[in-house]
Write a protein that holds these residues in place. Structure first.
Motif, short mmCIF file in Angstrom:
data_model
loop_
_atom_site.label_atom_id
_atom_site.label_comp_id
_atom_site.label_asym_id
_atom_site.label_seq_id
_atom_site.Cartn_x
_atom_site.Cartn_y
_atom_site.Cartn_z
N LEU A 187 -74.02 17.26 -23.84
CA LEU A 187 -73.60 17.96 -24.65
C LEU A 187 -72.12 18.85 -24.16
N VAL A 188 -72.91 19.83 -23.53
CA VAL A 188 -71.97 20.38 -22.37
C VAL A 188 -70.80 19.94 -22.04
N VAL A 189 -70.93 19.04 -21.39
CA VAL A 189 -69.63 18.53 -20.47
C VAL A 189 -68.37 17.40 -22.36
N LEU A 190 -69.53 17.18 -23.01
CA LEU A 190 -68.06 17.28 -24.21
C LEU A 190 -67.81 18.45 -24.85
N ALA A 191 -68.54 19.12 -24.76
CA ALA A 191 -67.83 20.59 -25.38
C ALA A 191 -66.97 20.60 -24.08
N LYS A 192 -67.01 20.34 -22.91
CA LYS A 192 -66.31 20.95 -21.52
C LYS A 192 -64.84 20.53 -22.43
N ARG A 193 -64.46 19.72 -22.79
CA ARG A 193 -63.66 18.45 -22.71
C ARG A 193 -62.95 18.61 -24.37
N SER A 194 -64.14 19.84 -25.26
CA SER A 194 -63.66 19.81 -26.56
C SER A 194 -62.38 21.07 -26.53
N GLY A 195 -62.43 22.16 -25.48
CA GLY A 195 -62.42 23.22 -25.06
C GLY A 195 -63.57 23.85 -25.48
N LEU A 196 -64.68 24.11 -25.75
CA LEU A 196 -65.06 25.02 -26.38
C LEU A 196 -65.16 26.34 -25.68
N GLY A 197 -65.31 27.84 -26.45
CA GLY A 197 -64.87 28.88 -25.93
C GLY A 197 -63.98 29.06 -25.10
N PRO A 234 -80.11 14.21 -33.68
CA PRO A 234 -79.16 13.97 -32.73
C PRO A 234 -78.10 14.01 -32.52
N LEU A 235 -78.02 12.87 -32.97
CA LEU A 235 -76.62 11.71 -32.67
C LEU A 235 -75.35 12.97 -33.23
N LEU A 236 -75.81 13.82 -34.74
CA LEU A 236 -75.04 14.12 -35.45
C LEU A 236 -74.44 15.77 -34.26
N MET A 237 -74.79 16.15 -33.32
CA MET A 237 -74.36 16.70 -32.51
C MET A 237 -72.47 16.42 -31.67
N LEU A 238 -72.40 14.98 -31.96
CA LEU A 238 -71.13 14.80 -31.49
C LEU A 238 -70.00 15.16 -32.31
N SER A 239 -70.69 15.39 -33.66
CA SER A 239 -69.65 15.67 -34.81
C SER A 239 -69.69 17.18 -35.08
N VAL A 240 -70.57 17.76 -34.41
CA VAL A 240 -71.04 18.94 -34.64
C VAL A 240 -69.58 19.71 -33.67
N ILE A 241 -69.97 19.36 -32.02
CA ILE A 241 -69.02 19.82 -30.90
C ILE A 241 -67.62 19.86 -31.33
N PRO A 242 -66.73 18.89 -32.32
CA PRO A 242 -65.12 19.79 -32.33
C PRO A 242 -65.13 20.26 -33.28
N LEU A 243 -65.97 20.12 -34.49
CA LEU A 243 -65.41 21.73 -35.34
C LEU A 243 -65.88 22.90 -34.79
N LEU A 244 -67.35 22.83 -33.86
CA LEU A 244 -67.11 24.49 -33.18
C LEU A 244 -66.48 24.75 -32.93
N ALA A 245 -65.83 24.02 -31.32
CA ALA A 245 -64.46 24.59 -30.63
C ALA A 245 -63.36 25.02 -31.50
N ARG A 246 -63.43 24.61 -31.84
CA ARG A 246 -62.31 24.56 -33.21
C ARG A 246 -62.69 26.12 -33.65
N SER A 247 -63.33 25.97 -34.55
CA SER A 247 -64.06 26.92 -35.37
C SER A 247 -63.85 27.91 -34.62
N TRP A 248 -64.64 27.90 -33.37
CA TRP A 248 -64.83 29.18 -32.62
C TRP A 248 -63.35 30.07 -32.42
#
Length: 426
Positions: free
Chosen positions: A115-125, A338-352
């Motif tokens: 989750l952390v490395v994929l979120a980093k790729r998506s630019g979270l934060g 738990p699979l759904l977090m792969l779909s949450v990451i991109p929207l969370l990164a953009r919404s953040w």
């Protein structure tokens, strides 16, 4: 992110963390064995380790074994293919407590790391839009990310099921996809331990021309089948298919014992009283619609655009693939979330970065509430989980359509990442 959304997001994270802690305390202190359905996996591990295979795929014998151990009639049949026993074999000589601890924590650690490395790729934060007034730290963004995963982790962890393991393989496939096709294919091949969770993957791979991943996945599955046949004997496949057909019959009839856990349209709609034929038609229509979206999203995908910049929408493509998988299969349950977090990451990164709009905020709220509300909603004859998932898939597709390929990439997906220190232009 809009000023009002910041404290609401952190309040949501605190509430999710508190609820997860309370539930964990309750599970550990109520006197019953932790892990629920894990009793079936532990028995399978013990029997394969000691050469007692006959009962694993014998429905009557298996139910008798589990009911003798739990004191009640269990329906936790072992419907995983024989090569899944490779993964269980190391647990065969462990005590129940040792085995359930390893079963729970090892996949969980891998899951959080992915989750952390994929979120980093998506630019979270990072890459905050100055116009949104977003001055929150990157660390706070990752706190929210982990908090958002808690309802889905809990739905699997306390049931002792395979949802986190399946999610790890799915997330690992997504992680390796852009630059390590062979490793992506191996992870995808291992996903065959639960074949319905890979239902859409072949279409995405063919649409995007990822033939090295296809070859690696096919080789992995073939190797697993051959090795398990050499190890366990060819007859075990006959027993496995017999068990699978019997289990499919229960699912085909709505399987009343799991309706309160169902995500997929077929079982969910039967749970509110819809006839099986009509529920099947709805399932077919939704599956075709989801498949169409996936093919469109991955059609002729390339890691880099013609201008040499990375594809900034690949995380959204994977998000659609993850959420769509749980809709397209007739059999997906709450412990698969738990699979759904792969779909949450991109929207969370953009919404953040830019803030939530109304429909996105409503859909993510429904998604986070899904593991809790659906237990009540079945009694109200409302397929809440299915509707929440369908809304979420639609929101993801809406976001995917809004981001055109011509926009500068703001993520690190692909082998040629853009400079993420530059704020995106609108």
């Amino acid at each position: 992110m809009r000023p009002l959304q910041k404290p609401l997001l952190m309040l949501c994270a605190i509430c999710l963390a508190a609820q997860g802690g309370i539930r964990l305390f309750h599970e550990l202190s109520d006197g019953t064995p932790f892990g629920g359905d894990f009793i079936g996996f532990w028995n399978a591990a013990h029997r394969v380790r000691h050469g007692d295979l006959a009962a694993i795929y014998d429905p009557d014998a298996w139910q008798q074994i589990l009911s003798n151990m739990t004191g009640s009639i269990s329906l936790s049949w072992f419907v995983y293919p024989p090569f899944a026993l490779f993964g269980l074999w190391p647990l065969g000589d462990a005590t129940y407590n040792e085995a359930v601890l390893a079963w729970s924590l090892v996949p969980l650690a891998c899951y959080v790391a992915l989750l952390v490395v994929l979120a980093k790729r998506s630019g979270l934060g990072i890459d905050a839009n100055p116009a949104s007034g977003n001055d929150w730290s990157q660390a706070q963004a990752y706190v929210v990310l982990i908090a958002f995963s808690l309802p889905f982790i809990g739905a699997n962890l306390f049931s002792g099921q395979t949802g986190t393991i399946i999610a790890v393989l799915f997330l690992a496939t997504a992680y390796f996809w852009p630059m390590r096709p062979v490793l992506a294919g191996i992870c995808l091949g291992l996903l065959a331990i639960k074949p319905q969770m890979g239902l859409l993957m072949p279409f995405a791979l063919v649409a995007s021309g990822q033939w090295r991943i296809v070859a690696a996945a096919a080789t992995t599955v073939l190797a697993l089948m051959v090795l398990s046949t050499l190890w366990l004997g060819a007859a075990i496949w006959t027993d496995y298919f017999r068990m699978s057909l019997l289990f499919g019959h229960f699912v085909g009839n709505g399987y009343a014992h799991i309706q309160h856990l169902a995500l997929s349209p077929y079982v969910s709609l039967q749970g509110i009283g819809m006839p099986a034929t009509l529920a099947g038609l709805f399932q077919a229509a939704i599956s075709v619609a989801v498949l169409t979206v996936i093919i469109q999203a991955f059609w002729r995908w390339k890691a880099t655009r013609p201008d040499g910049k990375a594809d900034g929408r690949l995380d959204l493509r994977f998000g659609l693939l993850a959420a769509g998988t749980l809709l397209a299969t007739p059999y997906s349950l709450s412990y698969d979330t738990p699979l759904l977090m792969l779909s949450v990451i991109p929207l969370l990164a953009r919404s953040w970065r830019d803030g939530w709009d109304g429909i996105e905020l409503a859909s993510v709220t429904a998604l986070l509430a899904l593991p809790y509300v659906q237990l009540l909603a079945v009694g109200w004859h409302v397929p809440f989980a299915f509707l929440a998932l369908l809304l979420w898939f639609g929101v993801l597709y809406r976001r995917f359509q809004k981001e055109t390929p011509a926009e500068p990439a703001v993520t690190a997906w692909g082998p040629m990442a853009t400079d993420r220190k530059t704020a995106p232009t609108s």
